[in-house]
Enzyme design. Structure first.
Site, PDB file in Angstrom:
ATOM      1  N   ARG A 101       0.747  -1.128   0.114  1.00 55.68           N
ATOM      2  CA  ARG A 101      -0.041   0.049  -0.044  1.00 55.68           C
ATOM      3  C   ARG A 101       0.795   1.275  -0.065  1.00 55.68           C
ATOM      4  O   ARG A 101       0.500   2.245  -0.605  1.00 55.68           O
ATOM      5  CB  ARG A 101      -0.729   0.106   1.143  1.00 55.68           C
ATOM      6  CG  ARG A 101      -2.160  -0.995   1.092  1.00 55.68           C
ATOM      7  CD  ARG A 101      -2.855  -1.197   2.523  1.00 55.68           C
ATOM      8  NE  ARG A 101      -3.133   0.081   3.050  1.00 55.68           N
ATOM      9  CZ  ARG A 101      -3.223   0.499   4.438  1.00 55.68           C
ATOM     10  NH1 ARG A 101      -2.943  -0.333   5.321  1.00 55.68           N
ATOM     11  NH2 ARG A 101      -3.525   1.686   4.794  1.00 55.68           N
ATOM     12  N   SER A 127      -5.763  -3.264   8.564  1.00 53.00           N
ATOM     13  CA  SER A 127      -4.430  -3.258   9.074  1.00 53.00           C
ATOM     14  C   SER A 127      -4.146  -3.231  10.335  1.00 53.00           C
ATOM     15  O   SER A 127      -3.527  -3.741  11.073  1.00 53.00           O
ATOM     16  CB  SER A 127      -3.428  -2.313   8.028  1.00 53.00           C
ATOM     17  OG  SER A 127      -2.374  -2.244   8.686  1.00 53.00           O
TER      18      SER A 127
END
Length: 460
Positions: free
Chosen positions: A168, A183
């Site tokens: 990411r 996350s």
């Protein structure tokens, strides 16, 4: 099933099943799904979002990709805190030993700097010898002995997240609420917690600057925690200006040590107390905000919190002398004073130019492999609303050379605006409290709803 078909369906806005989400996470973790396909999926999620069932499945699959800390039979309450990141945010370094000194176990798993924001691990590693790479058994043993451990994500905890997080960062998919939520919560829910307090930043220096974005992120993470048996509370805190005075790894660690002595900046201590109150209430150590605040203040003034930090440093291989003498940390080679360009009122201190300058000066990373110079940074002594005179010192620059000083001066000129009067009020330090029951505005002028502000104005 085929990965490309799932990418196409998500791109078109269709909902994926829990089985399909698990297939993607397991395939990527094992290396069967390549980076380029997962990058495409992440971008599809960035644009299309995830439904609640998809997000739940993603979080569960990421947790299941690794191990969990197991504290069966250990009754001490285990509460962690997580910040979504900012500039000058060294709260964790103060909060963890402070709350542990009050009788709560704090298994704090933190990250490194990301983009313009600093990272707790980089600040801790400014202390000579400090280890943040403890194994899961080492972390568990220290937590049960000292009541606090400060570590990075271990290889055993949510390895799927570790791979996705790195991807990411380099694919422009960091600022997606579902991905941020999965996350953070996959790591936290694997820690064996009995409760979690979230520090969600909003304002110009936050990853999600708008208040409504921060509230949405808070609500999303709270739902993930509560649905999995982990009571979760969030505070929205200000990041429209740097927190405290120091910005940069060693400088922030030094300021955190000053705060543990009761000598820290008022704004840093207020945010720390607000979060600490929530942690003590969640742990049922105290029953009212006022008593929780008093316990925290006592732990600070008595020296217990500073002593706890010293014990953690020694246990994790660092030089405990840093608590008495912060100069044992790396020192900048070039130090210069920055003065106000004109007489007037400070109207803005923008965090992003400051954070980006620290990275450019060597105090952060542009690639994963970069080495961090912990000595560089700023000490900014003004806040919005302060009156200054032309030529008055308002900041100090710590750099490795003259080029770094020049870069830093340019950043300060861009970040600090001086005008005739304050045009816009700064955000309240703590503006909202969010839990499973809803959102409560806090701060000056906010309408209370039974609970007063966590910064100490709530009734005991």
């Amino acid at each position: 099933m085929r990965t490309v078909d799932l990418i196409y369906r998500k791109r078109e806005g269709e909902e994926l099943s829990p089985e399909e989400i698990r297939f993607l996470v397991e395939g990527y973790t094992s290396g069967q799904i390549p980076d380029y396909q997962m990058s495409a999926l992440l971008m599809a999620v960035m644009w299309r979002g995830l439904e609640r069932q998809e997000l739940a499945a993603l979080t569960d699959a990421m947790i299941a990709s690794g191990q969990r800390l197991n504290f069966e039979g250990w009754t001490t309450p285990r509460i962690d805190k997580h910040s979504t990141g900012g500039v000058g945010d060294k709260v964790s370094l103060v909060l963890a030993p402070l709350v542990a000194a009050c009788g709560v176990a704090v298994p704090m798993m933190s990250g490194r700097g990301l983009g313009h924001t600093g990272g707790t691990l980089d600040k801790l590693e400014a202390i000579p010898g400090f280890r943040t790479d403890l194994s899961l058994p080492e972390a568990k043993a220290q937590l049960q002995k000292l009541g606090v451990v400060l570590i990075g994500q271990t290889p055993e905890i949510a390895p799927a997240d570790k791979r996705l997080y790195a991807l990411r960062d380099v694919t422009g998919t960091v600022a997606a609420i579902p991905l941020i939520s999965a996350s953070i919560m996959s790591k936290k829910l694997a820690e064996g917690l009995t409760g979690l307090v979230l520090d969600v930043k909003h304002g110009g220096g936050a990853f999600l600057p708008e208040t409504e974005q921060g509230l949405e992120l808070a609500r999303t993470m709270i739902a993930l925690g509560e649905d999995r048996g982990c009571p979760t509370v969030a505070l929205l805190t200000a990041m429209d200006r740097p927190l405290g005075r120091a910005c940069g790894n060693a400088l922030e660690t030094e300021e955190a040590i000053l705060a543990l002595r009761g000598e820290g900046p008022e704004d840093l201590l207020e945010v720390t107390y607000a979060l600490g109150v929530e942690m003590l209430l969640m742990a049922k150590i105290e029953k009212t905000p006022a008593k929780a605040r008093q316990r925290l203040e006592n732990a600070l003034s008595s020296g217990m919190a500073a002593e706890k930090f010293e014990q953690v440093i020694e246990a994790q291989g660092g030089n405990p002398k840093v608590v008495e003498d912060p100069s044992v940390m790396p020192q900048a080679q070039a130090v210069e004073v920055y003065s106000a360009r004109q007489t007037g009122v400070v109207t803005r201190v923008e965090p992003r130019p400051i954070g980006r300058a620290i990275v450019a000066m060597g105090g952060g990373r542009t690639t994963v492999e970069d080495t961090v110079d912990p000595s560089v940074g700023f000490v900014i002594t003004v806040k919005p609303g302060d009156k200054v005179l032309a030529g008055e010192p308002i900041a100090s620059v710590f750099a490795k050379d003259a080029a770094g000083v020049e870069l830093a001066f340019e950043a300060l000129t861009a970040a600090i605006t001086i005008g005739d009067r304050l045009q816009e009020k700064p955000l309240p330090l703590v503006s909202h409290r969010v839990n499973r029951d809803g959102v409560e505005p806090l701060g000056p002028g906010a309408k209370k709803s039974g609970r007063e502000a966590a910064t100490g104005s709530r009734k005991g």
